[in-house]
Each structure stands twice: as C-alpha cells, then as structure tokens.
Design a protein around this motif. Structure first.
Motif, PDB file in Angstrom:
ATOM      1  N   VAL A  68      -2.302  16.123 -21.362  1.00 44.83           N
ATOM      2  CA  VAL A  68      -3.393  15.484 -22.110  1.00 44.83           C
ATOM      3  C   VAL A  68      -4.275  16.532 -22.792  1.00 44.83           C
ATOM      4  O   VAL A  68      -4.521  16.459 -24.001  1.00 44.83           O
ATOM      5  CB  VAL A  68      -4.245  14.585 -21.183  1.00 44.83           C
ATOM      6  CG1 VAL A  68      -5.479  14.076 -21.900  1.00 44.83           C
ATOM      7  CG2 VAL A  68      -3.411  13.428 -20.660  1.00 44.83           C
ATOM      8  N   THR A  69      -4.732  17.512 -22.040  1.00 45.06           N
ATOM      9  CA  THR A  69      -5.658  18.510 -22.590  1.00 45.06           C
ATOM     10  C   THR A  69      -4.988  19.384 -23.642  1.00 45.06           C
ATOM     11  O   THR A  69      -5.471  19.503 -24.769  1.00 45.06           O
ATOM     12  CB  THR A  69      -6.213  19.402 -21.460  1.00 45.06           C
ATOM     13  OG1 THR A  69      -6.820  18.574 -20.480  1.00 45.06           O
ATOM     14  CG2 THR A  69      -7.238  20.385 -21.994  1.00 45.06           C
ATOM     15  N   ASN A  70      -3.878  19.992 -23.291  1.00 41.97           N
ATOM     16  CA  ASN A  70      -3.222  20.921 -24.212  1.00 41.97           C
ATOM     17  C   ASN A  70      -2.509  20.191 -25.350  1.00 41.97           C
ATOM     18  O   ASN A  70      -2.508  20.664 -26.488  1.00 41.97           O
ATOM     19  CB  ASN A  70      -2.241  21.819 -23.461  1.00 41.97           C
ATOM     20  CG  ASN A  70      -2.942  22.714 -22.467  1.00 41.97           C
ATOM     21  OD1 ASN A  70      -4.135  22.959 -22.567  1.00 41.97           O
ATOM     22  ND2 ASN A  70      -2.209  23.178 -21.487  1.00 41.97           N
ATOM     23  N   GLY A  71      -1.916  19.039 -25.044  1.00 38.27           N
ATOM     24  CA  GLY A  71      -1.259  18.259 -26.096  1.00 38.27           C
ATOM     25  C   GLY A  71      -2.246  17.819 -27.162  1.00 38.27           C
ATOM     26  O   GLY A  71      -1.967  17.903 -28.362  1.00 38.27           O
ATOM     27  N   THR A  72      -3.420  17.376 -26.729  1.00 42.36           N
ATOM     28  CA  THR A  72      -4.467  16.982 -27.681  1.00 42.36           C
ATOM     29  C   THR A  72      -4.940  18.188 -28.486  1.00 42.36           C
ATOM     30  O   THR A  72      -5.114  18.106 -29.706  1.00 42.36           O
ATOM     31  CB  THR A  72      -5.646  16.320 -26.949  1.00 42.36           C
ATOM     32  OG1 THR A  72      -5.156  15.191 -26.224  1.00 42.36           O
ATOM     33  CG2 THR A  72      -6.731  15.897 -27.909  1.00 42.36           C
ATOM     34  N   ALA A  73      -5.129  19.319 -27.812  1.00 43.20           N
ATOM     35  CA  ALA A  73      -5.572  20.537 -28.507  1.00 43.20           C
ATOM     36  C   ALA A  73      -4.549  20.997 -29.537  1.00 43.20           C
ATOM     37  O   ALA A  73      -4.911  21.510 -30.599  1.00 43.20           O
ATOM     38  CB  ALA A  73      -5.836  21.647 -27.494  1.00 43.20           C
ATOM     39  N   ILE A  74      -3.269  20.804 -29.250  1.00 43.91           N
ATOM     40  CA  ILE A  74      -2.215  21.211 -30.185  1.00 43.91           C
ATOM     41  C   ILE A  74      -2.132  20.239 -31.360  1.00 43.91           C
ATOM     42  O   ILE A  74      -1.971  20.646 -32.509  1.00 43.91           O
ATOM     43  CB  ILE A  74      -0.861  21.297 -29.450  1.00 43.91           C
ATOM     44  CG1 ILE A  74      -0.875  22.482 -28.479  1.00 43.91           C
ATOM     45  CG2 ILE A  74       0.294  21.414 -30.439  1.00 43.91           C
ATOM     46  CD1 ILE A  74       0.277  22.484 -27.491  1.00 43.91           C
ATOM     47  N   LEU A  97     -12.970  16.681 -40.781  1.00 40.82           N
ATOM     48  CA  LEU A  97     -13.401  16.392 -39.421  1.00 40.82           C
ATOM     49  C   LEU A  97     -13.808  17.681 -38.715  1.00 40.82           C
ATOM     50  O   LEU A  97     -13.238  18.744 -38.978  1.00 40.82           O
ATOM     51  CB  LEU A  97     -12.265  15.730 -38.640  1.00 40.82           C
ATOM     52  CG  LEU A  97     -11.762  14.405 -39.201  1.00 40.82           C
ATOM     53  CD1 LEU A  97     -10.579  13.915 -38.380  1.00 40.82           C
ATOM     54  CD2 LEU A  97     -12.862  13.366 -39.193  1.00 40.82           C
ATOM     55  N   PRO A  98     -14.754  17.598 -37.806  1.00 45.58           N
ATOM     56  CA  PRO A  98     -15.163  18.796 -37.068  1.00 45.58           C
ATOM     57  C   PRO A  98     -14.091  19.210 -36.057  1.00 45.58           C
ATOM     58  O   PRO A  98     -13.248  18.407 -35.660  1.00 45.58           O
ATOM     59  CB  PRO A  98     -16.439  18.349 -36.356  1.00 45.58           C
ATOM     60  CG  PRO A  98     -16.271  16.873 -36.202  1.00 45.58           C
ATOM     61  CD  PRO A  98     -15.504  16.418 -37.404  1.00 45.58           C
ATOM     62  N   THR A  99     -14.140  20.457 -35.654  1.00 45.83           N
ATOM     63  CA  THR A  99     -13.271  20.891 -34.570  1.00 45.83           C
ATOM     64  C   THR A  99     -13.796  20.306 -33.268  1.00 45.83           C
ATOM     65  O   THR A  99     -14.955  19.894 -33.182  1.00 45.83           O
ATOM     66  CB  THR A  99     -13.238  22.430 -34.460  1.00 45.83           C
ATOM     67  OG1 THR A  99     -14.573  22.898 -34.265  1.00 45.83           O
ATOM     68  CG2 THR A  99     -12.637  23.044 -35.710  1.00 45.83           C
ATOM     69  N   ILE A 100     -12.943  20.250 -32.260  1.00 42.50           N
ATOM     70  CA  ILE A 100     -13.370  19.713 -30.968  1.00 42.50           C
ATOM     71  C   ILE A 100     -12.925  20.643 -29.854  1.00 42.50           C
ATOM     72  O   ILE A 100     -11.983  21.411 -30.000  1.00 42.50           O
ATOM     73  CB  ILE A 100     -12.797  18.301 -30.701  1.00 42.50           C
ATOM     74  CG1 ILE A 100     -11.264  18.324 -30.692  1.00 42.50           C
ATOM     75  CG2 ILE A 100     -13.318  17.287 -31.683  1.00 42.50           C
ATOM     76  CD1 ILE A 100     -10.625  17.057 -30.183  1.00 42.50           C
ATOM     77  N   ASN A 101     -13.631  20.569 -28.746  1.00 39.66           N
ATOM     78  CA  ASN A 101     -13.242  21.240 -27.515  1.00 39.66           C
ATOM     79  C   ASN A 101     -12.619  20.166 -26.637  1.00 39.66           C
ATOM     80  O   ASN A 101     -13.325  19.307 -26.109  1.00 39.66           O
ATOM     81  CB  ASN A 101     -14.462  21.872 -26.851  1.00 39.66           C
ATOM     82  CG  ASN A 101     -14.116  22.583 -25.569  1.00 39.66           C
ATOM     83  OD1 ASN A 101     -13.217  22.184 -24.831  1.00 39.66           O
ATOM     84  ND2 ASN A 101     -14.843  23.647 -25.294  1.00 39.66           N
ATOM     85  N   THR A 102     -11.302  20.183 -26.497  1.00 40.66           N
ATOM     86  CA  THR A 102     -10.633  19.094 -25.776  1.00 40.66           C
ATOM     87  C   THR A 102     -11.027  19.047 -24.309  1.00 40.66           C
ATOM     88  O   THR A 102     -11.081  17.969 -23.728  1.00 40.66           O
ATOM     89  CB  THR A 102      -9.096  19.209 -25.896  1.00 40.66           C
ATOM     90  OG1 THR A 102      -8.675  20.488 -25.450  1.00 40.66           O
ATOM     91  CG2 THR A 102      -8.657  18.981 -27.315  1.00 40.66           C
TER      92      THR A 102
END
Length: 111
Positions: A68-74, A97-102
């Motif tokens: 979930v965390t890394n897949g979303t970040a990728i 869109l802004p960047t996000i910290n997953t």
C-alpha cells in the motif's frame, strides 16, 4: 506582457486507493482512483500497477503495508503527470496536483 492568472492552491481532489493480492501473496495490485471537478475539467482517472511481492522474508502484514505505502508512492507521480498533461492539452492552465507523503497520508486515513 500578459499577466499569468493566479494559481488555485486548493484543488478539490478525491483520491481512493484499492489493493489486491493473489492468494499466495506473490503478486499485488494497487489501483489509484482520482476524481476532481475544477472548471473546466471534470475528471476521473483510474491507474493500476502490478507488483511482485517477496513474502518469504517478511510477515504478511508487513508485506501488505509495504504494498500500500510503496505502491502508492510509485504510482502517484504517474497519476500526477497524466493529470497535468491531459488538462494542459486543451486549456491555458494545466491542473498540477501537489506531491504527497504516502506515509503521512495513509496514517491520516487510519485515524
């Protein structure tokens, strides 16, 4: 000289993350669904990514959390890029869109 319009820093965006795995947890899927209505755009973009998972060295819960965390970040940068390219083709102002910290985003969703 033409004055650039002021950018709207607050873009109403709804993002949803869906996950799935094979029964043996060897493969995972992340789907990001983004919906926004910012004049003149009315968008719903769905992007999926498929990942090979290494479950032999880690507990199941840790593997699922990493998916979930890394897949979303990728996947999120690709989603951002698609939105800005699509919205920039037909209008003067692309929607960026802004960047996000997953890590922070997913912690907020749990609370």
């Amino acid at each position: 000289m033409k004055k650039k319009p002021e950018s709207n820093t607050s873009v109403p965006v709804e993002t949803h993350v869906e996950t799935g795995t094979t029964e043996d947890l060897s493969k995972g899927k992340i789907t990001l669904v983004l919906t926004t209505k910012v004049f003149p755009h009315d968008l719903k973009l769905v992007v999926s990514g498929f990942f090979l998972l290494n479950v032999n060295d880690y507990p199941k819960e840790q593997v699922l959390q990493a998916l979930v965390t890394n897949g979303t970040a990728i996947m999120y940068p690709y989603l951002r890029s698609m939105i800005s390219v699509l919205t920039g083709l037909g209008t003067e102002n692309a929607l960026i869109l802004p960047t996000i910290n997953t890590n922070n985003l997913l912690k907020e969703e749990k609370n």
